[in-house]
Design an enzyme around this catalytic site. Structure first.
Site, short mmCIF file in Angstrom:
data_model
loop_
_atom_site.label_atom_id
_atom_site.label_comp_id
_atom_site.label_asym_id
_atom_site.label_seq_id
_atom_site.Cartn_x
_atom_site.Cartn_y
_atom_site.Cartn_z
N TYR A 54 -8.17 7.82 -17.86
CA TYR A 54 -8.99 8.50 -16.86
C TYR A 54 -9.30 9.93 -17.30
CZ TYR A 54 -7.38 4.73 -13.71
OH TYR A 54 -7.10 3.54 -13.12
N GLU A 113 0.01 8.36 11.61
CA GLU A 113 -1.41 8.00 11.77
C GLU A 113 -2.24 9.06 12.51
OE1 GLU A 113 -0.62 4.22 13.49
OE2 GLU A 113 -1.11 3.13 11.64
N ASP A 163 -4.89 2.12 1.80
CA ASP A 163 -5.24 1.50 3.09
C ASP A 163 -5.81 2.56 4.03
OD1 ASP A 163 -2.71 2.72 3.01
OD2 ASP A 163 -1.87 1.48 4.59
N HIS A 198 0.86 -1.19 0.00
CA HIS A 198 0.00 0.00 0.00
C HIS A 198 0.89 1.24 0.00
CE1 HIS A 198 -4.21 -0.90 -0.08
NE2 HIS A 198 -4.03 -1.94 0.71
#
Ligand SMILES: [Zn+2]
Ligand SMILES: [Zn+2]
Length: 406
Positions: free
Chosen positions: A301, A387, A110, A105
């Site tokens: 895209y 985090e 994630d 990831h």
């Protein structure tokens, strides 16, 4: 009219932050490539079910949609996260390092998935105070394959019809920073293939053949004039031939060369001009040199288009939250630092691409960035986030949803 205060949201963020980090680490440890997100989508579906959210699985192959209804009728808002990882060996020393060799990831998906599950937890808890419906879109294959296209095709934005969509991406910016832009913030990105056909001969008798390598060299040179001479100089566009294959031996005039390249630009018109001219120039150069050229265009895209009103929602909320962000993250900032500078306005679009573009051409949308607090760039084997950024991303995405619906 919302009775949900900012302090209430901060309280809920605080309550669920731990769960979100746990989920993120679990997903980080078990990364899956595009359209193979089996474990991840099962995990997402089970977490949504635990919250009592209606779940649709197997949308766009491995995508999952959760539908949460508020207590009163109202608008429908979609929030989108992507679930896939990259073919890369992780080079981080972590207790939750990827256990899947060659998969990592490294684009933060994630975090996006765990964050959206966290937002689902927060909004579920206050659903009685919400109007309308929230669609949580967990899509596969952002990196490779255009999962967003599949989700839209399979009805992610209808039944009930979605009024707006928001999505976020982590970005290597300082902790606590948020970035939002207006209009096209990312590019149209398409692939093309040129197959040049000549005629084989011995290199001692080139007159008996048609040299596809010489033709290709001329085509590549001639194509350079498209951006410099066919495109408005105030427009942004670039294209590159990134792969070229041809020939079998040094003493054989080769009969086949294949070139593969990318076109990137900021508007549909420019895309059309580049596409038409590549074909025209490549074919006429080849024919003028007695060969042939086949042109294959592979639509990629579309640009990510941020609607002004939706971008304002994010910008204004982010500015309102600056003091909380500073407090929640315990940011040590110099006294002269203007807190509003935590919110950056994208002044320049990038020529990168994101399949959020597919949603943004269907309904009003805003795609914004949250700082990872780590300098490691996305798509690198050392990519990592602090985090604590979830305190920002959970709060902001939940707040945007509440503000939009109520
Ligand atoms: Zn990526
Ligand atoms: Zn990404």
């Amino acid at each position: 009219m919302s009775s949900i205060t900012n302090d209430k949201i901060r309280q809920l963020v605080n309550k669920y932050e731990h769960n979100v980090i746990e989920i993120r680490r679990d997903i980080h440890m078990h990364p899956e490539l595009s359209f193979q997100e089996k474990r991840t989508s099962e995990l997402v579906a089970s977490k949504l079910e635990e919250l009592g959210i209606e779940v649709q699985s197997g949308i766009g192959k491995t995508g999952v949609i959760g539908i949460l209804k508020g207590s009163r009728p109202g608008k429908t808002l979609a929030l989108r996260a992507d679930m896939d990882a990259l073919p890369l060996d992780e080079d981080n020393d972590l207790p939750f390092k990827s256990v899947n060799a060659g998969v990592m990831h490294a684009c933060g998906h994630d975090c996006h998935t765990a964050n959206l599950l966290g937002v689902a937890m927060i909004l579920s808890e206050i659903k009685n105070e919400l109007s309308g419906t929230i669609k949580f879109i967990f899509q596969p294959a952002e990196e490779n394959g255009g999962g967003g296209r599949e989700m839209v095709k399979e009805g992610a934005l209808i039944k009930p019809d979605v009024d707006a969509i928001f999505g976020l991406h982590v970005k290597e910016m300082p902790l606590g920073t948020i970035e939002v832009g207006y209009g096209n913030i990312m590019a149209y990105s398409d692939r093309f293939i040129l197959r040049v056909k000549g005629k084989q001969a011995h290199t001692s008798k080139p007159q008996q053949g048609v040299d596809s390598i010489v033709i290709s060299a001329n085509i590549i040179t001639a194509l350079q004039s498209i951006v410099s001479r066919q495109i408005d100089p105030l427009e942004t566009a670039t294209f590159s031939v990134g792969q070229i294959n041809g020939g079998t031996a040094p003493n054989i005039v080769p009969d086949l060369v294949e070139m593969v390249g990318m076109i990137r630009c900021m508007s549909k018109d420019t895309r059309e001009i580049i596409k038409t001219n590549i074909e025209k120039i490549a074919k006429s150069v080849a024919e003028g040199m007695s060969g042939e050229c086949e042109f294959i265009f592979k639509e990629g895209y579309p640009a990510v288009f941020n609607n002004n009103e939706m971008a304002d929602y994010v910008k204004e909320l982010a500015i309102e939250r600056c003091q909380d962000i500073k407090d929640d993250l315990d940011l040590q900032l110099p006294p002269e630092f203007d807190l509003k500078e935590l919110v950056r306005i994208t002044d320049k679009p990038t020529l990168g691409a994101e399949d959020f573009g597919f949603y943004s051409h269907e309904v009003p949308a805003c795609f914004f960035y949250v700082g990872t607090g780590n300098p490691a760039p996305i798509h690198s084997p050392k990519f990592m986030v602090d985090e604590r950024m979830f305190r920002v991303s959970l709060n902001l995405l939940s707040s945007v949803a509440i503000k939009f619906l109520n």
